[in-house]
Design an enzyme around this catalytic site. Sequence first.
Site, mmCIF file in Angstrom:
data_model
loop_
_atom_site.group_PDB
_atom_site.id
_atom_site.type_symbol
_atom_site.label_atom_id
_atom_site.label_comp_id
_atom_site.label_asym_id
_atom_site.label_seq_id
_atom_site.Cartn_x
_atom_site.Cartn_y
_atom_site.Cartn_z
ATOM 1 C CG HIS A 227 -1.942 0.712 1.125
ATOM 2 N ND1 HIS A 227 -2.204 2.208 2.157
ATOM 3 C CD2 HIS A 227 -3.282 1.127 0.598
ATOM 4 C CE1 HIS A 227 -3.075 2.644 1.945
ATOM 5 N NE2 HIS A 227 -3.907 2.227 0.745
ATOM 6 C CE LYS A 229 -1.325 5.222 -1.576
ATOM 7 N NZ LYS A 229 -1.913 4.119 -0.433
ATOM 8 C CG ASP A 234 18.644 11.746 -9.824
ATOM 9 O OD1 ASP A 234 18.536 10.640 -10.660
ATOM 10 O OD2 ASP A 234 18.954 12.833 -10.363
ATOM 11 C CG HIS A 393 -7.488 8.767 -0.210
ATOM 12 N ND1 HIS A 393 -6.170 8.819 -0.728
ATOM 13 C CD2 HIS A 393 -7.811 7.576 -0.346
ATOM 14 C CE1 HIS A 393 -5.801 7.471 -0.912
ATOM 15 N NE2 HIS A 393 -6.653 6.589 -0.469
ATOM 16 C CE LYS A 395 -4.015 6.971 2.395
ATOM 17 N NZ LYS A 395 -5.253 6.556 2.281
ATOM 18 C CG ASP A 400 0.745 18.360 21.727
ATOM 19 O OD1 ASP A 400 -0.445 18.719 21.610
ATOM 20 O OD2 ASP A 400 1.298 17.772 23.112
#
Length: 470
Positions: A227, A229, A234, A393, A395, A400
Amino acid sequence: MRNFPKLIFSLNFLYITLIAAQLAAIIFLCFYLPSFLPLAAVCALIWLLSATSAAVLFARSGASEVKCAWFVLIAALPVAGALIYLIATVKKKPYGILKVNAVKESGLAGAAALTCGTAAAGYDHATYFKSGTEFFKRVLSEIENAKERVYIEFFIICRGHIFSAFLTALERAKANGAEIKVIVDGLGSAFKLKKRDVNSLKAAGAEVKVFRRITPLPRAKLNIRDHRKIVVVDGKVAFTGGINLADEYANIISPYGHWKDNGVAVYGGAAKIFEGMFLSVWQGSYEMDAPQDGKLRCLPFYDSPPYKSFYEDACVCAINSAVERVHIFTPYFCVSGKTASALQTAARRGVDVKIILPHIPDKKYAFAITKTYAYELAPSGVKFFEYTPGFMHAKSLIADGKVFLGSYNFDYRSAHFNFECGVAFDGAVAEETEQDFEECLAVCQPLEHKKTTLFRRFYRTLLMLVAPLV
């Protein structure tokens, strides 16, 4: 008599009825066992299989809520449930393991080193993105200018305008002499990325690996997914967040209203750790030295189940330590008992605990589970809001002055079954994420606790039983 219908449909009445039925069955078998001996033998064999499966399940490590869900399935489907459990949880050698050689540290960085093998790392600067449009614009620009290597890892890669733009950027990177590697999840991109699209990636100069293709059982291993991403260019800049490679993430198409997402670009030494995460999946494992450069500090981290589980414990620690605020973006909310307890206790301590959920869900069953969990926590002072323009969507967890940002949802799947990645910041990135949260809150509405029908309560109860597995 007024309370009789309520008594009939209560869980206590159901429990008493089940006990009575079991007693009746035992008495019946005691009197008529000789006549039903073959049937009794089959029943005993089935019971033995279920009991053995349950014992094996109990002996294994893992979250108690996940174990309970498997118990329910094994009890409901004595043979099929046991076989499904065996297929879904078969143990394999550790995979996707990263080891970063670094000086031992205390605190959260030390916990990350012991749990998932990463380390706190320096970085020069970071850019927070509060939309997929901003995110893709920067990613494509960096890929086009790549000189050495481009590593891409997504749960979903879907053909469309964004995919075509990526192909063009990859072609330019290849013309510059860059090495290109792409990992895509076999289930997340199923039916979204056809063979001709994979061939297009290869024609653009990319090596492509599919993480756990959809194959016939028992080899499918569908329960564990990639899951993550990640885009690393480089070894100098790494991108992560909630954004997949598809048009809806940039609001080019809008199947669920306005799609709200977020992500981050990290420039400097920390990008090399994300590169290590990618290579750990590409190669199966990877070892590297901790990067030393960078004027600022962040903590990259990951989970590679079932062997690595860091994020949930880190979140619980951050929630328990919070004094002023705990603000969460998440599309799904289905948390373990320890996370729920931490949120409830924080709210009771006077911490401002707010969670933004979607208003238009992408999966109705998941939204029903989300609302059920939200209703359980709301009486303790945890405040839930719906993002009225569409689908939330993004996340992130803000505690704090610290933010945890990455590919994780606030659910069991991200905590226990998915390969995930993220990074913890304080300072400017945390402040920008908090500002984004406040801007979203301005267009949100409180989650209303509406009265539900008997059927809907029954439906939600069933979903709660299997929630840790979906």
